[in-house]
Structures are given as structure tokens and as C-alpha cells.
Design an enzyme around this catalytic site. Sequence first.
Site, PDB file in Angstrom:
ATOM      1  N   ARG A  72       0.763  -1.231  -0.047  1.00  0.00           N
ATOM      2  CA  ARG A  72       0.103   0.330  -0.112  1.00  0.00           C
ATOM      3  C   ARG A  72       1.001   1.252  -0.001  1.00  0.00           C
ATOM      4  NH1 ARG A  72       0.392   1.802   5.564  1.00  0.00           N
ATOM      5  NH2 ARG A  72       0.233  -0.146   6.747  1.00  0.00           N
ATOM      6  N   HIS A 129      -1.915   3.608   6.463  1.00  0.00           N
ATOM      7  CA  HIS A 129      -2.707   2.444   6.939  1.00  0.00           C
ATOM      8  C   HIS A 129      -4.234   2.903   6.809  1.00  0.00           C
ATOM      9  CE1 HIS A 129      -5.115  -0.402   9.301  1.00  0.00           C
ATOM     10  NE2 HIS A 129      -5.653   0.493  10.154  1.00  0.00           N
ATOM     11  N   TYR A 141       7.655   3.902   9.965  1.00  0.00           N
ATOM     12  CA  TYR A 141       8.205   2.444   9.446  1.00  0.00           C
ATOM     13  C   TYR A 141       8.646   1.900   8.370  1.00  0.00           C
ATOM     14  CZ  TYR A 141       3.152   2.395   8.611  1.00  0.00           C
ATOM     15  OH  TYR A 141       1.865   2.458   7.819  1.00  0.00           O
TER      16      TYR A 141
END
Lengths: 325, 359
Positions: free
Chosen positions: B258, B262, B272
Amino acid sequence: MAQMTMIQAITDAMRTELKNNENVVVFGEDVGQNGGVFRATEGLQSEFGEDRVFDTPLAESGIGGLAIGLGLTGFRPVMEIQFFGFVFEVMDSVVAQAARMRYRSGGVYNSPITIRSPFGGGVKTPELHADNLEGLMAQAPGIKVVIPSTPYDAKGLLISAIRDNDPVVYLEHMKLYRSFRGEVPEEEYTIEIGKADVKREGKDVSIITYGAMVHSSLKAAEELEKEGISAEVVDLRTVSPLDIDTIIASVEKTGRAIVVQEAQKQAGVGATVVAEINDRAILSLEAPVLRVAAPDTVFPFASAEDVWLPDYKDIVEKAKTVYNF
Amino acid sequence: MSLIEQVEKQFETFQILSEDGKVVNESAMPELSDEELQELMTRMVYTRIWDQRAISLNRQGRLGFYAPVAGQEASMLGSQYALDKEDWILPGYRDIPQIVFHGLPLYQAFLYSRGHFSGGQIPEGVNVLMPQIIIGAQIIQAAGVGVGLKKKGKKNVAITYTGDGGASQGDFYEGLNFAGAYNAQTIFVVQNNRFAISVPVEKQSAAKTIAQKAVAAGIEGIQVDGMDVLAVYSAVKQARERALNGDGPTLIETLTYRYGPHTMAGDDPTRYRTEDLDSEWTKKDPLVRFRTFLEGKGLWSEEQENKVIDQAKEDIKAAIKKADGAPKQKVTDLIGFMFEELPHNLKEQLEEYKAKESK
């Protein structure tokens, strides 16, 4: 009329609905060839075939998912949780999925599921078998919670539960399974979910209860009778939704009430009953409404059940307290 | 060779189109007409534009909950395109494109994002469930739907989607195991986009692939290049045929990424993920790859693409306008959705709120 134990009445209800509706399917751990650990499904697989009465893998959450999926594809699932202490493994399916299916879809989908499960103290099971978790269930919006106390009620309520288009948690008190027989018509009949039943008429004090405590309360009423106190015993039969009309009518008649539950005291069904009486009938009361309940510990070790579970003496004592208030 | 090495060796990534749009697996090419190939591209372009618009609408406070999909178009749309209209989709919260292309009107998807009940009112004949929030709950339910379809003798499957994180849930294993035990007509798709919010897939499991988890359940498993729409389509098509032939369920792992956060609720992927990793994956972009392939066959042009973009923008505008016209929700509506027949406590509360709402 036939004399049946409660477990026979439960089997009879499932047999009736398996015959009536080809979309009824019955499943759970050991319910097939073995007929269930309590024999609730005895003979049903051989009568209706493995396609309709079948064993599942040993995974409660999976059983819940299976029930929801079968419900979506036109079936009327009757799932068994082998002991209600195992419900935590399937809590998501019951209270977060099935209970919310109709709401989340704005009325498009539903979960016509019956969740049958044995529970209740007095039979010295290992831990997490007998816990009284009906209060936990009653707090979940979207499910009905039914607890029969007699073979007659067991059959009529289970048939209603299976025919209901919304999920019904149907709890079977293990101590009542074979402890006595009662009259049960062989033909089909239903008992409306959400309707209490006055199991004994009285005029001095109302004992509002459900499940195995109905029998302890009836015994207590006999003892009270000897002392000249006339107790009325109201069997809720459904703990969610509550039959407010029957509760209030009884309290208005007697002016005194106690609520009896086998479960721990905190935040239970009894607390809700007391609150409803306060809301609606406080001016009819001659005394505070008291509760008989178990202490707020974890459900006890098997050999401690005798001292932990409320018994008829506790009920007699509380009834006298409100009578003499 | 150790047992686990032998198992993992069986799970090589299935690919048809290479990153530069060349057919590397001619024998696996699905039978798709030129129009169908163009339709696949149309849907991916459409969804990319929709994703961009959704992010922008979210930032303007006009959308609500949104989980971006860019990067996952091949995985989402290739898999849905392999389905029959009557097949069931049990989506996770990100899987909105699949249910829209399966028949949920776009304005309802927007209303779902906004938290309006009509977003979940799936039209009759559209076999999809509402997006699932509880990670994994849809997996056991899909096993159940797959069992139900089989028992009813239907020639249809249930397909469900989760992510790499979802494959760590107990319900994932229970769903696979139930479906295997009952030979259910179910397809499980794990879109491995490498991060469950921030936790990398390497921290989810010691298993090298998620596809190999099928082995323990005794069902078929395949790992697919999730940036290759033809490979995804083909894997689902085959899984569907297998299920309908009575050969059981399939677990499909699609390797994807993606590009965005999120969800739009404050997730910051720079905490991250590295830019290097991002650019490694954008090089595999599903739209770029398939465009190159189609252009090579003379089946796609800038003009066609612009037409799709314009159409998407127009549809989104119309859908938002329609969503804006949805009635304001009332507590009395919500009470009405609780049961087929209201129990007396809710009946009483219904009256209470009727009085309140009429003030």
C-alpha cells in the site's frame, strides 16, 4: 401427555424443528454420532442425516463463523457451545458479529441463529464449564437470552428460539437436565420469548428469579408458607429482554420483592430487575428490593460449590427480611 | 533439506507479467478478450483516481473513515474480476473497490465511510457483506458461507480478504481449517502488503510465505505477484474452478504494497517504512506494468486513459452529491435495525425518541 426430562424436551424441540424446516441445521462439537456430551442431540444425526446434524472441528470461534455464514446462505443454524464457559472463545461471533448483523446492514441481513449451551452450578464440573455468564450476554444489544427452568418451557422456548430471525442465546442449566420430569406435549407448541411465567401465586412477597433458582425459590416458598408468608415465584424465562409487565404486576400486588440469581451479584440480571422496579413501581413498595446472589468471586472450585451457590435458605432469609421490614 | 525448506520451495511466486510488462509465463495466460483486458485496466485506473479523490475528500473533512488502496489495485480488482455475479465477497475494511465493482453503489461506499447506516444497506442481489473491522472475523464467516453454498448446491464461491496481519489471527487458522474439513466453496485471499499498520510481515510469523499456511489446513495454497493483475485474476479463476469441482478451498497470498498510510486517521508510514522500500515497490506498480502490456498490444492509449479518469471524477462527484443528500440519521432509525420485532424495552425507547425527535 408425555413425561420428559429437560434434556429430552430439548431434543424433542430440535427434532420438531428439523422436521418442520429443511433449513434447520444442528452442529457443534460431538453433536453428531455421539449425540452431544449430554445427549441433547441423541439420535438426531441418524434420523436427519449428516448433512443436517453434524460434528464440527474443535474450535468455538469457527463454529460461530460457520453459523453466521450458514445464516447468510438461507439456513437456520442451531449451534452448540459444549459448555458455556467456552463462550469466550466465540464471543466475537456472538456479540460482535451475529448480534450486530441486522444493525450493521441497516436491516438487510440477519443472523437467525440459536446458540445452545449448558451452564450452571451444582454438578461439580471443572472450571469454566458452569459459569453463569447470562448477565454478560444480556448486556449485548442484538441478542435475546433465554433460560428455561422446566421441561415444558424448555421445548416451547427452544422452538421459538429456532424460529426467531434474530440470534437467541439459549442456556440450559446442567442441574436441571435430568433432575426431574415434567409434562411435555408431544405436539409442537411455542412459548413467546420475553414472557415470564408466574410459577407460584402468592400475595406477600415476590421472588423474581430464573433457571435453577426457580426450584430453590419454590422450595423457599414452601418453607415460607409454613411460617404464614405467601410468596409468589416469578420465573423470568427470558433474561433479555425482561418481561417488565409481569414483574411490575407481581410487585404491585405484593408490595415486596427479592430477586434471586445464581450468578455473582455485580452488574447482573438481578441488578437490572431491581432498577426496573425502582423506575416503575417504587411507590408500590413496602420495603427495599433485595437480592440473593453469589459472591463476586470467580465461579468456585467444584468442591466449593455447595458453600458458594445461593440456596433456598438464603432465599427464605431474604424474603423474611423484606417481609418484616 | 529440512522439512520446512522443502515446503517453502513449493511456494514460488506465480507471475504472468514481469515488472516491465512482458509476458513471462505464456502458458498461464488467462483467456480474456481484448475488451476484458481493457476493462481490467479501466477498473484499475478508475480506482487509482477514486483513491486520490477519497484521500483529498478525507482531508477536507468530507469523507470520514478511509483506508487507502493505491498499490493494491491488481490484487483487489484482478481477484474480483474472476468472480461470478452471484459469488459472495466478505471484505476487510480496505476492500471497498471489490464490493463496489461487485455491485455496491459508490455513493453507499462513501456513506459507509461517513458512518451512515445506508452504507451497509447492500442492495438486493449484490452478494457482499459490509466491510469487516474485526481482523479475521470475515475469514470464519467466509468458511461458513462456502459451506452454505455447497449445501445448497450452488455453483458459487465465497471469497474473503484479509492482510498479512490478519494471517496471524486465530480466526484465520480456524477459517482455513473449517473450510478444509467441510470442503467449502471458499477462496481466502491474503493481501500481503508487508505492513500491518506498522508491524512488518517478518515480525508476524516465522513462515517465509503466508501461502504455505494452507498446507497445515490440508488445502491448496499459492503465492501470487499481487502487482500483476493477470496473475491474480488467473489464480482466483483457478481457485474458483477447483472449489466448484469439489476440490476444496484455496488460500491465495498476493504480494503487494500500500503506497499510502494504513488509514487517513493519523498513520504516518515514514515512521516504519523507508523511501528505498517505497521506491522498490512503486517500480512494480500494477498500473504501469499492465499499461505497458496493453500498449504493446495496441489496446491502450493516453486518450483512453484520460477518458477513464474523466469518468471516474464525474462519477465520484455525482456519488458525493448523492451521499450528501442522504437523510440525517435518527435514533429511531437505529432502534428499528436491532430486531425483526422490537422487544418492549426498545419499543419503549422508540416512543421516547420519537417524542424527542419530533420536538
